[in-house]
Design an enzyme around this catalytic site. Structure first.
Site, PDB file in Angstrom:
ATOM      1  N   CYS A  31       0.464   3.287   3.521  1.00  0.00           N
ATOM      2  CA  CYS A  31       0.960   2.834   4.827  1.00  0.00           C
ATOM      3  C   CYS A  31       2.056   1.772   4.763  1.00  0.00           C
ATOM      4  CB  CYS A  31      -0.197   2.319   5.676  1.00  0.00           C
ATOM      5  SG  CYS A  31      -0.888   0.746   5.101  1.00  0.00           S
ATOM      6  N   CYS A  72      -4.929   0.629   6.549  1.00  0.00           N
ATOM      7  CA  CYS A  72      -5.280   2.057   6.622  1.00  0.00           C
ATOM      8  C   CYS A  72      -6.602   2.400   5.938  1.00  0.00           C
ATOM      9  CB  CYS A  72      -4.164   2.910   6.053  1.00  0.00           C
ATOM     10  SG  CYS A  72      -3.919   2.779   4.263  1.00  0.00           S
ATOM     11  N   CYS A  74      -7.769  -5.861  -9.686  1.00  0.00           N
ATOM     12  CA  CYS A  74      -7.399  -4.814 -10.633  1.00  0.00           C
ATOM     13  C   CYS A  74      -7.040  -3.576  -9.807  1.00  0.00           C
ATOM     14  CB  CYS A  74      -8.595  -4.561 -11.557  1.00  0.00           C
ATOM     15  SG  CYS A  74      -8.254  -3.499 -12.931  1.00  0.00           S
ATOM     16  N   CYS A  96      -7.139  -1.258   1.588  1.00  0.00           N
ATOM     17  CA  CYS A  96      -6.029  -1.724   2.415  1.00  0.00           C
ATOM     18  C   CYS A  96      -6.586  -2.116   3.781  1.00  0.00           C
ATOM     19  CB  CYS A  96      -4.985  -0.621   2.564  1.00  0.00           C
ATOM     20  SG  CYS A  96      -3.655  -1.044   3.722  1.00  0.00           S
ATOM     21  N   CYS A 124       0.851  -1.184   0.000  1.00  0.00           N
ATOM     22  CA  CYS A 124       0.000   0.000   0.000  1.00  0.00           C
ATOM     23  C   CYS A 124       0.893   1.242   0.000  1.00  0.00           C
ATOM     24  CB  CYS A 124      -0.909  -0.015   1.220  1.00  0.00           C
ATOM     25  SG  CYS A 124      -1.889   1.486   1.407  1.00  0.00           S
TER      26      CYS A 124
END
Length: 132
Positions: free
Chosen positions: A51, A100, A120, A97, A48
């Protein structure tokens, strides 16, 4: 178990680029075939961008020809959260995510075996970490 990260939108604006903020926090989408990670074939993890949570391994990436990096599985089921998305007059499953809550992309049921899934994901929503 994934550690939950909470920040104010002002804090996110200071940490992320304008493009990352638009995608990760405002749920926008980058133009197809423009993402920097689309053609990446290096070995490592896709984390991510907000984070750093590890989300996808490079060995689960495939060329879906959709214009966005695509994966058929996640590193860990708790690294993401799946949410119904009824925006744009259609039903999709949004991928967030797990740490976060940032928007990464969407998952579809038209991927390869063994999962049949196609995650995707926006390039700008991820950072690649080389593992070689």
């Amino acid at each position: 178990m994934v550690k939950k990260i909470e920040r104010s939108e002002e804090e996110w604006k200071k940490i992320l680029t304008p493009e990352q903020y638009a995608i990760l926090r405002e749920k926008r989408t980058e133009m197809p075939f423009t993402g920097k990670l689309l053609a990446n074939k290096e070995k490592g993890t896709y984390n991510c961008a907000a984070c750093g949570q590890e989300i996808f391994a490079s060995d689960k990436k495939f060329d879906s020809q959709s214009g966005w990096p695509s994966f058929y599985d996640v590193i860990s089921s708790d690294s993401i959260e799946l949410v119904d998305d009824n925006s744009h007059f259609m039903h999709r499953i949004e991928v967030l995510c797990g740490s976060c809550g940032s928007h990464l992309g969407h998952v579809f049921d038209d991927g390869p075996k063994p999962t049949g899934k196609r995650y995707c994901i926006n390039s700008a929503a991820m950072q690649f970490e080389d593992k070689e």
